[in-house]
Design an enzyme around this catalytic site. Structure first.
Site, PDB file in Angstrom:
ATOM      1  N   ARG B 231       0.842  -1.207   0.000  1.00  0.00           N
ATOM      2  CA  ARG B 231       0.000   0.000   0.000  1.00  0.00           C
ATOM      3  C   ARG B 231       0.870   1.247   0.000  1.00  0.00           C
ATOM      4  NH1 ARG B 231      -5.421  -0.530   1.158  1.00  0.00           N
ATOM      5  NH2 ARG B 231      -5.537   1.671   1.645  1.00  0.00           N
ATOM      6  N   TYR B 492       6.957  12.023   9.089  1.00  0.00           N
ATOM      7  CA  TYR B 492       8.129  11.188   8.865  1.00  0.00           C
ATOM      8  C   TYR B 492       9.204  11.578   9.873  1.00  0.00           C
ATOM      9  CZ  TYR B 492      10.476   8.193   5.445  1.00  0.00           C
ATOM     10  OH  TYR B 492      11.058   7.142   4.803  1.00  0.00           O
TER      11      TYR B 492
END
Lengths: 630, 572
Positions: B231, B492
């Site tokens: 994904r 992130y």
């Protein structure tokens, strides 16, 4: 003029009190409640918003450095005059200083006197630490100038009861959380909720604590430090006031003129004060592995959310833990020991004997881990003498005998003998009570030994458990660890050679017998007090009664008993003990508490009552409450 | 291809960071914009921020010692059957080790200093869908374990062989299935074999004037099938969408047979979408062999940009507003202050006095004139794509919003460098490893209102855990917001520390990463936005998708692959 530059929280975004108020008002949390209320009541949001502003103004602090300087100046004068010295643990201050820079800090002092928070702010100021904002009761606001001065030195005010008022709750909670989140200043409040009139630590209140913990639960802050602070007074400023209050003479409302009257206090001597700053406790560390994060992830954070049972339990545990830490660091003065000895030797005790017994108790207290402040440079004789002098309003030395004074009303009205006697005993008791916090576990083991007249450990434990349960409003026990408490009590007794523990049995040693008797006698007033109250309840004929009626009734009942001399337990007159007993009976389902339109009423469950009374009264073996695995 | 890639680090053999004879950092090779350049301040940054020192160097062994490699155990009957299919295969140690790992820190560490306990016994290279069908049939017949291998860029321990797997492990390398089978210009779709590598796909489509627009940071090495199986998410998802938005049709070979839909339509209502069992299945159900994917004409114009914000909070608020107005450019990223400073450390030597003068002037303007605190400010990098006119219009809109949040436009160059760094930063870890610095990145997705709290808390947790675990130098702990959505963002994290003085750095590192993940979950973040679960994050699956959810996935696995032929043990 002193240069005041406190260290601040590293994440602080500096702002004025007015800006804080504004951001509280505009916060999603408050706006949400305002909209909800407006929908429910059909009023415009503007009106409710106005209300919220009023609440904020009534509540808000207004930290002014000028007021603080003024306070610091006058307080230093006053403190110097009435107290001999104020002792602070310096390393505690240093740790606090460190903590303030790292994370938001919550100060949790014990509450014995009005002086508490003045003293604390004063100390922090003189140590160049950030001044806390303090959640104080609204009653201070009634004091005209002083209320405003307190506000300017960082106090903010909360109504004593606002459970039902959602707007008030929302505004208040958000106010506290906003200050906490942006690290504006340390937040200070009293876990006990109110001043303890008996010097025993009161069972904690959870509302404010859960508010200050919430930003961490929601991860709006990385961590929060909780700092338990123990403030111990050699002589409590309000000692006689408390005794009157406990006996039901109504408490004067706080007023400025009342404070002025207190001026005569200025000429008095109140000994020394010990302020102990405990090690800051990281909430994150406490919570690690205990909190299921899901509930907070699935609902927007600004919505008011009922605490989950898990969280409630956690808050409760933390509250008790903090109070136990407070107790651990309470400083016990020689007078505490003297009072304990004295109360077991009424009406009078030979001075030499008193010194001897006090010294003996000193050893025992130290063995039990009590934090004792004993003047090293003085011989025991002198230490006792100076304590007696400090408390000459309660005791006096007559012909080598130490006796309790009869404390009379100031206006000289002749009071009943019982009342006078009760006053001085309650005053004295307040000092003995400080010892009970430390002694409660071994003592309840001793009481259990006495009650069961048995050696069987299992039986003794089940009696201990019963007592612990009965007195859990009276003393501070960490929830759910009866066995651990029992073992600790046994351990301390074994350590002092009072008992010997085998896997099945507990035996009192020959030498230990006198200690065991003393320990049990220490708690006798409570045992007897509860017995008298259960006797009173079994005679109560009314279908339902209010707390007020209960207290009046029990007071008359006890007065009679004391007058005819069938009991010596003056402490049953203490409204504190009466209320605690009532709460205990409610908890044990002996009394049923019901909500009516005007407050609560109580009804008695006779059957349950007679069972409990039986357990109390008798030397009849107590039926097994739990099958403990020992 | 294996020959041009490092065997024990990231990327191409010829591209790496080194310290040259003058002690200055340099990036070798010719492939990147940074290649061949000297980076004068990198050394100082490493010393200052990580406590690294050039004197303390450890070098990885240069070659694989084939005698350490676990022997290949393959049943002769299977080999015979395999030979009959004419599918190429190998039992060479190098080939097998190369496919025994992804790019997690601990995997690279093992390559440099140790050896895996278990690696594939044999590597097969099917050339087409039918070859895969044959291999899977053989595996079922001989009861073997298949682990599909695409680009090998996994960062979730997904490629690691279960140490206790007793059956022969077959690494099924899809790299030879790399053809574009057809392009349908009427429907703007292309049918492609799943082994194709991202950059080849874009290049080949580009020859016909098209692109997929799917650009994960690993696109130089990762494969189409890998994207489907994890994904994946691409940098320019704001225009093109993530892999689940791009895919029109998937063909997957499972032990039960081939699964695919009967038509290639934009949407259908036929029960739960079976594509969603395949996407994110991480090689536990079968091998994706062919994919039909949406394509777009290559955009006419591209423009980079950047905005400086006075602090991270303002930057996040701006991104939130941009997302709210749904006017996010192809890519928008916000790096925090530490990463901004790190970006400066990677600035190449300036060519002329004039540019350095200009840089100084810019710095003066922002810090002194505008009053930005150099230790607070942060930067958003932007990439616009489309018609020239629309891009310019769009650009203005975004800069106007940024201005409301105190943002100052900071030029195209800064923006472009930001994106280039994404590709070279992976090389930097190898440099760090030479100097006792270990590091890793991880990601999450989080609702908007928790972005700031999550970033702060996770970074703080890392710092605190390092301290507690005895790490002697403050770690480098930094984050950036890399994607914006209607309801939240993708964040992130980079995290690196100097492990001198620690006996078991990998264990310490793993404890800290686990703590960081706990912190993310406690702050309302997800287990993963696009890296996947693999074996690294399996422990939190139940908590993430509930008992019932996990049971559902297990029952699918049970039906599709009852004998656990696809036995990499990811996910469940």
């Amino acid at each position: 003029m002193k240069c005041y530059t406190p260290v601040i929280y590293k994440g602080l975004s500096a702002c004025k009190p007015s800006a804080i108020k504004n951001s509280v008002l505009q916060s999603e949390q408050v706006q949400y409640v305002i909209k909800q209320l407006s929908k429910e009541m059909g009023e415009s949001t503007d009106i409710i918003q106005e209300e919220a502003i009023e609440i904020l103004d009534e509540m808000g602090h207004n930290l002014h450095i000028g007021a603080i300087r003024f306070f610091a100046f006058s307080l230093s004068k006053i403190f110097k005059r009435i107290f001999q010295r104020v002792c602070v643990n310096e390393e505690g201050i240093q740790k606090l200083q460190q903590a303030i820079q790292e994370h938001p800090v919550v100060l949790l002092p014990s509450h014995r006197s009005y002086i508490d928070f003045l003293m604390l702010s004063y100390l922090l100021y003189t140590h160049d630490l950030a001044l806390p904002v303090i959640a104080a009761g609204m009653d201070f606001l009634g004091m005209k100038i002083v209320g405003e001065l307190l506000r300017r030195s960082g106090a903010f005010f909360m109504r004593r009861t606002f459970g039902g008022n959602r707007l008030y709750w929302a505004v208040f909670a958000e106010y506290v959380k906003t200050m906490l989140r942006n690290g504006y200043a340390p937040i200070e409040f009293f876990l006990e909720g109110t001043r303890s009139r008996t010097a025993k630590t009161l069972t904690p209140k959870f509302g404010l604590l859960s508010i200050v913990m919430e930003p961490f639960f929601k991860r709006e802050v990385f961590d929060t430090y909780l700092v338990p602070i123990s403030i111990s007074y050699e002589r409590i400023l309000e000692e006689s006031l408390y005794a009157y209050e406990l006996l039901g003479v109504p408490k004067p409302k706080e007023s400025t003129s009342g404070l002025l009257k207190a001026r005569k206090i200025l000429s008095d001597n109140f000994g020394s004060i010990h302020v102990y700053f405990g090690q800051p406790v990281s909430l994150r560390t406490l919570a690690s592995g205990r909190i299921n994060r899901c509930p907070y992830n699935l609902v927007p954070r600004h919505l008011p959310q009922r605490l989950s049972e898990e969280i409630q339990e956690f808050v409760t545990d933390v509250a008790y833990k903090m109070e136990l830490l407070q107790i651990e660091n309470m400083v016990l003065s020689p007078w505490v020991l003297i009072a304990s000895v004295l109360l077991q030797n009424l009406p009078a005790i030979d001075f030499e004997l008193l010194v001897e017994k006090t010294l003996w108790l000193k050893g025992l207290t130290q063995a039990f881990g009590g934090f004792l402040e004993w003047p090293d440079n003085l011989c025991a004789n002198k230490a006792v003498t100076s304590s007696l002098a400090l408390h000459s309003n309660i005791v006096s030395l007559v012909n080598g005998q130490v006796v309790l004074n009869d404390v009379g009303m100031e206006d000289g009205a002749t009071e009943e003998l019982v009342f006078k006697q009760a006053l001085s005993i309650l005053m004295c008791g307040a000092y003995r009570n400080q010892l009970l916090n430390v002694f409660v576990r071994p003592s309840l083991v001793a009481v259990a030994l006495q009650m069961t007249q048995s050696f069987r450990k299992e039986e003794i434990y089940s009696c201990f458990n019963f007592l612990r349960d009965i007195f859990s409003d009276e003393f501070i026990f960490f929830p759910g660890i009866a066995l651990k408490d029992f073992e600790e009590g046994c351990f301390l007794l074994t350590k002092c050679d009072v008992i010997q523990v085998t896997p099945q049995e507990i035996l009192v040693t020959e030498r230990g017998n006198s200690v065991a008797v003393f320990l049990a006698a220490l708690f006798r007033p409570f045992m007897e007090g509860y017995q008298i109250i259960s006797r009173y309840l079994s005679k109560e004929t009314k279908e339902a009664f209010t707390e007020k009626q209960f207290i009046l009734g029990i007071r008359n009942f006890a007065f009679q008993l004391l007058e005819i001399g069938s009991t010596q337990c003056y402490e049953v007159l203490s409204s504190d003990l009466q209320k605690n007993a009532l709460a205990t009976f409610v908890r044990l389902d002996v009394v049923k508490k019901m909500k009516t339109t005007n407050g609560f009423t109580y009804t008695i469950n006779k059957e349950a009552l007679s069972k409990t009374a039986e357990m109390f009264d008798s030397q009849i073996p107590i039926r097994k409450l739990v099958t403990a695995r020992l | 291809k294996q020959e041009i890639l490092k065997w024990n680090g990231w990327g191409y053999n010829d591209s790496k960071f080194i310290f040259n004879k003058k002690g200055q950092a340099e990036f070798t090779g010719k492939r990147y914009r940074l290649s061949g350049m000297v980076l004068p301040v990198l050394k100082e940054w490493m010393e200052k921020s990580l406590g690294a020192s050039l004197e303390h160097k450890i070098t990885s062994r240069a070659f694989l010692n084939t005698s350490d490699v676990p022997p290949s155990i393959v049943n002769e009957e299977f080999l015979q059957d395999l030979r009959a299919t004419k599918i190429s295969y190998s039992q060479e140690a190098e080939d097998r080790v190369f496919r025994a790992h992804g790019h997690c820190l601990h995997e690279i560490f093992v390559l440099r200093e140790g050896m895996f306990k278990r690696i594939p016994d044999i590597v097969v290279w099917p050339g087409c869908h039918d070859d895969v069908v044959k291999i899977v049939e053989l595996a079922c017949k001989h009861n073997l374990c298949i682990i599909p291998f695409g680009g090998g860029t996994s960062v979730s321990s997904a490629l690691e062989c279960p140490a206790d797997e007793r059956r022969t492990i077959v690494s099924l390398d899809t790299s030879q299935m790399n053809r574009i089978l057809w392009i349908d210009e009427k429907n703007l779709t292309a049918h492609i074999e799943a082994g194709i590598i991202g950059q080849d796909l874009e290049r080949q489509l580009g020859e016909s004037g098209y692109c997929t627009g799917h650009e994960p940071d690993s696109m130089e090495f990762s494969s189409l099938g890998g994207w489907v199986a994890t994904r994946a998410s691409g940098m320019k998802k704001n225009i093109y969408g993530n892999i689940e938005d791009l895919v029109v049709h998937i063909k997957m070979v499972t032990p039960r047979g081939v699964i695919e839909k009967s038509c290639q339509v934009p949407r259908m209502s036929t029960g739960p979408d079976i594509h969603h069992f395949i996407m994110g299945s991480e090689g536990t159900l079968g091998v994706v062999t062919e994919v039909t994917i949406k394509i777009r004409p290559i955009p006419e114009y591209q423009k980079y940009g950047s905005v400086v914000f006075p602090n991270f909070d303002r930057g996040v608020a701006c991104l939130r507003e941009i997302a709210k107005q749904r006017c996010a450019p192809a890519s928008i990223r916000l790096v925090d202050n530490a990463q901004f400073q790190f970006g400066h450390a990677l600035k190449p030597q300036v060519a002329s006095i004039f540019t350095s003068f200009l840089d100084g002037l810019k710095k003066f303007y922002i810090t002194k004139f505008k009053g930005f605190d150099p230790n607070e400010l942060c930067v958003a990098t932007l990439l616009f794509e489309g018609d020239r006119e629309k891009v310019l219009q769009h650009e203005k809109q975004v800069y106007d919003i940024a201005a409301k949040f105190g943002g100052l436009a900071a030029g195209e160059d800064n923006g472009q460098r930001g994106y280039m760094l994404t590709f070279v930063i992976a090389y930097l870890r190898d440099l760090g490893l030479d100097y006792y610095v270990i590091g890793e990145s991880f990601e999450t997705s989080v609702p908007w209102d928790r972005v700031i709290d999550l970033c702060r808390n996770v970074k703080e947790r890392i710092v605190r855990e390092c301290k507690e675990k005895g790490v002697q130098f403050a770690p480098f702990s930094t984050c950036r917001v890399t994607q914006t959505y209607d309801a939240g963002a993708c964040v992130y994290f980079y995290f690196a520390f100097n492990y001198r003085g620690i006996s078991d750095p990998i264990h310490v590192y793993e404890q800290i990463e686990t703590a960081a993940r706990e912190e993310i979950l406690a702050n309302g973040g997800s287990l993963s936005h696009h890296h996947g679960v693999g074996k690294l994050r399996k422990q939190w699956m139940k908590e993430s998708i509930s008992d019932v959810g996990l049971g559902m996935l297990k029952s699918v696995k049970e039906y599709v692959d009852p004998n656990n032929i696809f036995g990499n043990r990811n996910l469940l």
